[in-house]
Design an enzyme around this catalytic site. Structure first.
Site, PDB file in Angstrom:
ATOM      1  CE1 TYR A 117      36.735  38.370  35.635  1.00  0.00           C
ATOM      2  CE2 TYR A 117      38.307  40.052  36.326  1.00  0.00           C
ATOM      3  CZ  TYR A 117      37.035  39.501  36.371  1.00  0.00           C
ATOM      4  OH  TYR A 117      36.079  40.089  37.156  1.00  0.00           O
ATOM      5  CE  LYS A 150      34.626  40.729  34.068  1.00  0.00           C
ATOM      6  NZ  LYS A 150      33.163  40.672  34.092  1.00  0.00           N
TER       7      LYS A 150
HETATM    8  N1  LIG Z   1      33.984  40.315  43.027  1.00  0.00           N
HETATM    9  C1  LIG Z   1      34.783  41.194  42.457  1.00  0.00           C
HETATM   10  O1  LIG Z   1      35.742  41.702  43.091  1.00  0.00           O
HETATM   11  C2  LIG Z   1      34.546  41.652  41.057  1.00  0.00           C
HETATM   12  C3  LIG Z   1      35.290  42.742  40.591  1.00  0.00           C
HETATM   13  C4  LIG Z   1      35.088  43.188  39.291  1.00  0.00           C
HETATM   14  C5  LIG Z   1      34.154  42.564  38.473  1.00  0.00           C
HETATM   15  N2  LIG Z   1      33.453  41.502  38.944  1.00  0.00           N
HETATM   16  C6  LIG Z   1      32.496  40.893  38.028  1.00  0.00           C
HETATM   17  O2  LIG Z   1      31.201  40.910  38.589  1.00  0.00           O
HETATM   18  C7  LIG Z   1      30.437  39.805  38.083  1.00  0.00           C
HETATM   19  C8  LIG Z   1      29.844  39.041  39.271  1.00  0.00           C
HETATM   20  O3  LIG Z   1      30.909  38.546  40.065  1.00  0.00           O
HETATM   21  P1  LIG Z   1      30.731  38.059  41.582  1.00  0.00           P
HETATM   22  O4  LIG Z   1      31.891  38.536  42.329  1.00  0.00           O
HETATM   23  O5  LIG Z   1      29.360  38.347  42.043  1.00  0.00           O
HETATM   24  O6  LIG Z   1      30.940  36.480  41.365  1.00  0.00           O
HETATM   25  P2  LIG Z   1      30.066  35.230  41.780  1.00  0.00           P
HETATM   26  O7  LIG Z   1      30.913  34.041  41.466  1.00  0.00           O
HETATM   27  O8  LIG Z   1      29.520  35.392  43.161  1.00  0.00           O
HETATM   28  O9  LIG Z   1      28.828  35.289  40.766  1.00  0.00           O
HETATM   29  C9  LIG Z   1      28.917  34.940  39.406  1.00  0.00           C
HETATM   30  C10 LIG Z   1      27.640  34.247  39.023  1.00  0.00           C
HETATM   31  O10 LIG Z   1      27.701  33.967  37.605  1.00  0.00           O
HETATM   32  C11 LIG Z   1      27.166  32.679  37.384  1.00  0.00           C
HETATM   33  N3  LIG Z   1      27.679  32.138  36.120  1.00  0.00           N
HETATM   34  C12 LIG Z   1      28.929  31.704  35.856  1.00  0.00           C
HETATM   35  N4  LIG Z   1      29.003  31.235  34.615  1.00  0.00           N
HETATM   36  C13 LIG Z   1      27.778  31.380  34.058  1.00  0.00           C
HETATM   37  C14 LIG Z   1      27.224  31.075  32.787  1.00  0.00           C
HETATM   38  N5  LIG Z   1      27.962  30.486  31.827  1.00  0.00           N
HETATM   39  N6  LIG Z   1      25.922  31.385  32.557  1.00  0.00           N
HETATM   40  C15 LIG Z   1      25.164  31.946  33.530  1.00  0.00           C
HETATM   41  N7  LIG Z   1      25.627  32.235  34.762  1.00  0.00           N
HETATM   42  C16 LIG Z   1      26.920  31.958  35.011  1.00  0.00           C
HETATM   43  C17 LIG Z   1      27.618  31.882  38.597  1.00  0.00           C
HETATM   44  O11 LIG Z   1      26.853  30.684  38.783  1.00  0.00           O
HETATM   45  C18 LIG Z   1      27.455  32.885  39.720  1.00  0.00           C
HETATM   46  O12 LIG Z   1      26.173  32.821  40.321  1.00  0.00           O
HETATM   47  C19 LIG Z   1      31.394  38.985  37.232  1.00  0.00           C
HETATM   48  O13 LIG Z   1      31.237  39.337  35.880  1.00  0.00           O
HETATM   49  C20 LIG Z   1      32.755  39.427  37.728  1.00  0.00           C
HETATM   50  O14 LIG Z   1      33.753  39.258  36.761  1.00  0.00           O
HETATM   51  C21 LIG Z   1      33.617  41.023  40.212  1.00  0.00           C
END
Ligand SMILES: NC(=O)c1ccc[n+]([C@@H]2O[C@H](COP(=O)([O-])OP(=O)(O)OC[C@H]3O[C@@H](n4cnc5c(N)ncnc54)[C@H](O)[C@@H]3O)[C@@H](O)[C@H]2O)c1
Length: 248
Positions: free
Chosen positions: A155, A159
């Site tokens: 990851y 990123k």
């Molecule tokens: N939650 C955190 O603390 C956090 C922190 C930093 C970055 N992020 C990043 O933010 C983004 C959203 O994360 P989140 O926390 O909302 O997670 P989440 O799991 O709630 O949402 C991720 C979404 O991506 C979709 N997805 C996964 N694989 C896919 C694919 N191959 N094609 C299309 N859609 C796909 C999933 O179905 C899901 O709806 C991600 O990129 C994550 O890495 C999250």
């Protein structure tokens, strides 16, 4: 403050839940048309229903960003429905956390493919439209993990790679007034992180060690994305906006 987002069209990948859903909702609130793209079509449809009940113009599309043909079809459906594509938010992502000695090729590949190859496919598919109309915003959702987290070699690498991709694309796309930026969230209260085994401890620790003593909410990230998508950010490109409560 006028954002200039009314009647613009944005695609948000992974918008079926969490941060992507909040971004979609924020863009709708600014008057934009939004394509809620997700590998999970039921989740995308549920979000679209909610957005339409708020009076927004939204469309659910099933797309796995790892596959170029699905991404091309998603962009074609966007343009045939709304007439253009102005904003792309590369938000789809996932984690497969473990120490590297336990990590398999499959754990590595799925994380790197969704985050990096997915962003590559989506950017490649929207850029011809943005170049032609001489206006575009591409916002890549990176993570504070680009600095390196134990248990997240896959990851963190993806990123950090996404930030390199952001900078390269900003250099290629700028001449057509297309900006490309990254947002790097810290700990954000979504299902992705709530499902971790020690969520209560993570939350407690974040509240103690983050300069702004709380975890982030999806709306905090959505606000940063809406700014970068707006007319107000037309001279910001190749940059990384951290949404971490001041924690590095
Ligand atoms: N939650 C955190 O603390 C956090 C922190 C930093 C970055 N992020 C990043 O933010 C983004 C959203 O994360 P989140 O926390 O909302 O997670 P989440 O799991 O709630 O949402 C991720 C979404 O991506 C979709 N997805 C996964 N694989 C896919 C694919 N191959 N094609 C299309 N859609 C796909 C999933 O179905 C899901 O709806 C991600 O990129 C994550 O890495 C999250």
């Amino acid at each position: 403050m006028e954002t200039g987002l009314a009647r613009k069209t944005g695609i948000v990948t992974g918008a079926g839940s969490g941060i992507g859903a909040a971004i979609a909702s924020r863009l709708i609130a600014e008057g934009a048309n939004v394509v809620v793209a997700d590998i999970n079509f039921e989740a995308a449809e549920a979000q679209v229903e909610a957005l339409r009940s708020e009076g927004g113009n939204a469309l659910a599309v099933r797309a796995n960003v790892v596959y170029e043909a699905e991404v091309v079809a998603m962009v074609e459906q966007t343009v045939s429905t709304f007439g253009a594509v102005h904003i792309l938010v590369n938000n789809a992502g996932l984690t497969r956390d473990m120490r590297i000695t336990k990590m398999t090729d499959a754990d590595w590949d799925i994380v790197v493919d969704v985050i990096l190859k997915g962003s590559f496919h989506c950017t490649k598919a929207v850029l011809p439209y943005m170049n032609e109309q001489k206006w575009g915003r591409i916002i890549n959702i990176s993570s504070r993990a680009h600095l390196g987290n134990p248990g997240q070699a896959n990851y963190s690498a993806a990123k950090a790679g996404l930030i390199g991709f952001t900078r390269a694309m900003s250099l290629e796309a700028g001449r057509n007034f297309v900006t490309v930026n990254a947002v790097a969230p810290g700990i954000i209260n979504t299902e992705m992180i709530r499902s971790l085994p020690h969520w209560d401890k993570i939350r407690e620790n974040a509240e103690k060690t983050t300069p702004i003593p709380r975890v982030g909410e999806a709306e905090d990230v959505a606000d940063a994305v809406a700014f970068l998508a707006s007319e107000r950010a037309s001279y910001i490109s190749g940059d990384v906006l951290h949404v971490t409560g001041g924690r590095y």
